[in-house]
Design an enzyme around this catalytic site. Sequence first.
Site, PDB file in Angstrom:
ATOM      1  N   PHE A 154      47.948  29.913  35.987  1.00 30.61           N
ATOM      2  CA  PHE A 154      46.636  29.586  36.551  1.00 30.61           C
ATOM      3  C   PHE A 154      45.596  30.409  35.798  1.00 30.61           C
ATOM      4  CE2 PHE A 154      42.939  30.079  39.209  1.00 30.61           C
ATOM      5  CZ  PHE A 154      42.694  28.772  39.588  1.00 30.61           C
ATOM      6  N   ASP A 239      45.656  37.503  30.362  1.00 32.28           N
ATOM      7  CA  ASP A 239      44.690  37.148  31.396  1.00 32.28           C
ATOM      8  C   ASP A 239      44.856  38.130  32.549  1.00 32.28           C
ATOM      9  OD1 ASP A 239      43.231  36.120  33.491  1.00 32.28           O
ATOM     10  OD2 ASP A 239      43.858  34.055  33.195  1.00 32.28           O
ATOM     11  N   LYS A 268      36.504  38.808  38.184  1.00 28.33           N
ATOM     12  CA  LYS A 268      36.668  39.125  39.601  1.00 28.33           C
ATOM     13  C   LYS A 268      36.195  40.530  39.935  1.00 28.33           C
ATOM     14  CE  LYS A 268      40.222  35.627  40.412  1.00 28.33           C
ATOM     15  NZ  LYS A 268      39.283  34.632  40.896  1.00 28.33           N
TER      16      LYS A 268
END
Length: 415
Positions: A154, A239, A268
């Site tokens: 993801f 990531d 984030k």
Amino acid sequence: MDSAPDTAPGTATGTNTAAALAVEDRALAHNYSPLPVVIASGDGAWVTDVDGKRYLDGLAAYSAVNFGHGNPRLLDAARAQLDRVTLTSRAFVNDRLGPFAESLAALTGTDMVLPMNTGAEAVESAIKVSRAWGYRVKGVPQGQATIIVAGGNFHGRTTTIISFSDDPDARNDFGPYTPGFRTVPYGDAAALREAMDETVVAVLLEPIQGEGGVVIPPADYLPAVREVCDEFGALFIADEIQSGLGRTGHTLAVSRVGVRPDLITLGKALGGGIVPVSAVVGSREVLGVLRPGEHGSTFGGNPLAAAVGAEVVAMLDEGTFQQRALAGEPVLRGLLDDLVGHGVVSHRVAGLWAGIDIDPAIGTGKEIAKAMAARGVLVKDTHGSTIRFAPPLVVTDDEVATAIGALAAVLRDRS
């Protein structure tokens, strides 16, 4: 910080909650299916809904709120910058971005920073940079650059990223799909080696697959990925948008196994839960391939984002949040160990981050999450009967015990 709700917890029982849910249902596209909790305020590891009910936040906005709701240092940094200037665009230089980039590079042990806004933008940027590097440095023929990704990944929801997703909810009906990607099984270094050829410019992986259910690869996997990339002259892109910035007990999750990627995507928590801030950090050799005008963002690197991001870096530089996650890991693991065989099939823990597989006979992840919300704890489901627990890193051991105690009670009730 409080350790228990002031009022009896529950979901969607008050008139204010019902009214707010009705407005959302009318006015918003239905691209989410949230729990029926309408949050109005937050403090530390706790949030309060519009009817005054309080919940322990076990998601932290997918790790975007690592430092807690209403962190005073971050709020002070944002307020101070709001009084000065918030946006200039990169057409001009602002006095906050350079120092922020310099400090972020130092924190991550890299050379350069490419600032963006969202995690998906950071991944898209890393894809563009690696392709440019492949053509300009490695010498891959134009139009033939290949990036290898992992099954179960993801990395975001843009059309390029969902082109290499194997999640039907993210992918179906959104084609035609972007070419140039090759998928191999996650955690399988031999399969990666088999997939390599002279067109591969990069391998893009999550050090821990968050959306996949906090899937932790074998300890020798990421070092083997680094070795394969070096052997075939390809970049290793990590990531770290969910796994980075303290969540696993380290500034970067790759540090758990001593690996140094060529590019790292961050997001984030980099915005402190206040503003969207993301970045690609990496070596000068790779990020240096970008030329003026080839990539940009109106809001990327804005003064407000840089001010908040710089305070995030300063807080992580002190190491206390990483230490808190490391100290909480055995507590969380021990509590979950006690539930294995009592409704929990298995679990995976890294720092203050857990993927918990529930016996499907007891319920789906969504059903368990709703039942936990009724007991005052918010978590998120993924992939059938798996739930994720990722509280703000300011959470105490007692609060972790409260959360897992709520899970234990739900499992007992449903057994």
